[in-house]
Write a protein that holds these residues in place. Sequence first.
Motif, PDB file in Angstrom:
ATOM      1  N   UNK A  36      -0.386  -8.659  -0.550  1.00 39.57           N
ATOM      2  CA  UNK A  36      -0.754 -10.006  -0.943  1.00 39.57           C
ATOM      3  C   UNK A  36      -2.300 -10.385  -0.681  1.00 39.57           C
ATOM      4  N   UNK A  37      -2.834 -11.095  -1.559  1.00 41.98           N
ATOM      5  CA  UNK A  37      -4.166 -11.487  -1.561  1.00 41.98           C
ATOM      6  C   UNK A  37      -5.257 -10.301  -1.489  1.00 41.98           C
ATOM      7  N   UNK A  38      -4.890  -8.894  -1.924  1.00 41.39           N
ATOM      8  CA  UNK A  38      -5.721  -8.026  -1.791  1.00 41.39           C
ATOM      9  C   UNK A  38      -6.847  -8.244  -2.878  1.00 41.39           C
ATOM     10  N   UNK A  39      -8.005  -7.952  -2.787  1.00 42.90           N
ATOM     11  CA  UNK A  39      -9.269  -8.165  -3.573  1.00 42.90           C
ATOM     12  C   UNK A  39      -9.675  -6.940  -4.163  1.00 42.90           C
ATOM     13  N   UNK A  40     -10.532  -6.948  -5.268  1.00 44.27           N
ATOM     14  CA  UNK A  40     -11.180  -5.737  -5.631  1.00 44.27           C
ATOM     15  C   UNK A  40     -12.067  -5.293  -4.742  1.00 44.27           C
ATOM     16  N   UNK A  41     -11.994  -3.915  -4.366  1.00 46.45           N
ATOM     17  CA  UNK A  41     -13.045  -3.243  -3.475  1.00 46.45           C
ATOM     18  C   UNK A  41     -12.310  -3.065  -2.378  1.00 46.45           C
ATOM     19  N   UNK A  42     -11.369  -3.654  -1.773  1.00 47.01           N
ATOM     20  CA  UNK A  42     -10.456  -3.416  -0.598  1.00 47.01           C
ATOM     21  C   UNK A  42      -9.854  -2.042  -0.940  1.00 47.01           C
ATOM     22  N   UNK A  43      -9.592  -1.530   0.309  1.00 46.81           N
ATOM     23  CA  UNK A  43      -8.637  -0.187   0.227  1.00 46.81           C
ATOM     24  C   UNK A  43      -7.379  -0.120   1.112  1.00 46.81           C
ATOM     25  N   UNK A  44      -6.517   0.584   0.237  1.00 45.15           N
ATOM     26  CA  UNK A  44      -5.127   0.657   0.864  1.00 45.15           C
ATOM     27  C   UNK A  44      -4.610   2.003   1.139  1.00 45.15           C
ATOM     28  N   UNK A  45      -3.533   2.344   1.724  1.00 40.90           N
ATOM     29  CA  UNK A  45      -2.931   3.494   2.043  1.00 40.90           C
ATOM     30  C   UNK A  45      -2.134   4.083   0.842  1.00 40.90           C
ATOM     31  N   UNK A  46      -2.112   5.244   0.518  1.00 38.70           N
ATOM     32  CA  UNK A  46      -1.530   5.925  -0.547  1.00 38.70           C
ATOM     33  C   UNK A  46      -0.400   7.266  -0.063  1.00 38.70           C
ATOM     34  N   UNK A  47       0.811   7.205  -0.455  1.00 38.13           N
ATOM     35  CA  UNK A  47       1.507   8.126  -0.167  1.00 38.13           C
ATOM     36  C   UNK A  47       1.700   9.227  -1.460  1.00 38.13           C
ATOM     37  N   UNK A  48       1.518  10.611  -1.308  1.00 40.12           N
ATOM     38  CA  UNK A  48       1.725  11.660  -2.245  1.00 40.12           C
ATOM     39  C   UNK A  48       2.714  12.418  -2.131  1.00 40.12           C
ATOM     40  N   UNK A  49       3.600  12.643  -3.255  1.00 40.25           N
ATOM     41  CA  UNK A  49       4.765  13.681  -3.126  1.00 40.25           C
ATOM     42  C   UNK A  49       4.950  14.359  -4.462  1.00 40.25           C
ATOM     43  N   UNK A  50       4.989  15.614  -4.018  1.00 42.09           N
ATOM     44  CA  UNK A  50       5.005  16.756  -4.998  1.00 42.09           C
ATOM     45  C   UNK A  50       6.418  16.471  -6.035  1.00 42.09           C
ATOM     46  N   UNK A  51       6.190  16.771  -7.219  1.00 37.82           N
ATOM     47  CA  UNK A  51       7.321  16.612  -8.098  1.00 37.82           C
ATOM     48  C   UNK A  51       7.415  17.832  -8.867  1.00 37.82           C
ATOM     49  N   UNK A  52       6.852  18.800  -8.463  1.00 37.96           N
ATOM     50  CA  UNK A  52       6.919  20.456  -9.075  1.00 37.96           C
ATOM     51  C   UNK A  52       7.569  21.074  -7.912  1.00 37.96           C
ATOM     52  N   UNK A  53       7.352  22.552  -8.085  1.00 33.26           N
ATOM     53  CA  UNK A  53       7.888  23.495  -6.905  1.00 33.26           C
ATOM     54  C   UNK A  53       6.781  24.105  -6.096  1.00 33.26           C
TER      55      UNK A  53
END
Length: 382
Positions: free
Chosen positions: A113-130
């Motif tokens: 909440x209250x995140x503004x343009x230009x700020x950064x956040x963590x992301x999670x990456x998960x494989x959907x193939x093999x």
Amino acid sequence: MNHQDAHRRTERLLRWALGLAAFLSSAALWWPLPASAARIKEVAAVQGVRSNPLVGYGLVVGLDGTGDQTTQTPFTTQSINAMLQQMGVTVPPGTSMQLRNVASVLVTAQLPPFARPGQTIDVAVSSIGNAKSLRGGTLIATALKGADGQIYALAQGNLVVGGAGASANGSKVQINHLSAGRVPEGATVERSVPTPLNDSEVLHLGLNASDYATAKAVAAAINRSKGPGVAAAVDGRTVSVRPPAGSDDRISFLADIENLSIVLEKPAARVVLNARTGSVVINDAVTLSTCAVAHGSLTVTISTTPAVSQPNPLAGGDTKVVEKSDIAITQQGGALMQLPPGAKLADVVKALNTLGATPQDLLAILQAMKTAGALNAEIEVI
């Protein structure tokens, strides 16, 4: 100091010690015991002020031959072709692309909440193939969308995978999970989400758990601090609050009431059973009535022994290997045990331990106790 003076002094000290002991023992009856206290921020939050999930589809490149096998994941090849076309590169039709260093992934994140343009956040990456591993890969620009289909962040960066593995000649060793990782501060916010913090004259605090006593305590604590009529308990899950009109004053008001202390009442008696792992969690409010329980275990054993079926020489049959199975059922009887009533958690645990049951057995025993009316608690199976 003679012997008589020493004796008198000893008697005075003894009388003083006995008086202090009597005072402390009587104080235990009238002195209030310390209650369980918590701050409002730990049991409630402003409704509408929450994080929003984001998701996107992207590609991880730069893998060391551990990417998707394109023959089994054709969508990876389609994604590469679409990306190259956007960059002005045309792949001739019918070209066989063996992209062992590329993996298709899903990218997820929580937009706070209250995140503004230009700020950064963590992301999670998960494989959907093999893909075998995402270690050492780089996530290329991926648009993260919300439930409304709008783009709220753009993710890109090098993956951090908390695992390792190696394989050779059919042997394989692996530590932790290799097909998922994170990109710290890997997404940049492109659009903010409006919140109802300054749009209404009345704000609502949502409790983490439905409880009338907690709602009453939250409203009473706010009214004691900010004046009568400022807060009111709407139901067991919601408390309405009238904050000041100005944005600055409203933030200060919320910061003050979040740190107010309230006394938490004892929670409702509950037993939580995890049917998958056999875990049993009992809170302090659970009590046990007098009951009798007989517990026994039933074991079924199946043993299979291969045997050779040899026909007569002139029968014209074939020699075959057949299997002979022996089935045995063993039942261990349990004595009928009377469990005494328990008003404390320690008494309940002690009574259940006398049964000698495993956590898996307790799942059935506790449910049977509840049906018989001997377990004074709500059972929740997760």
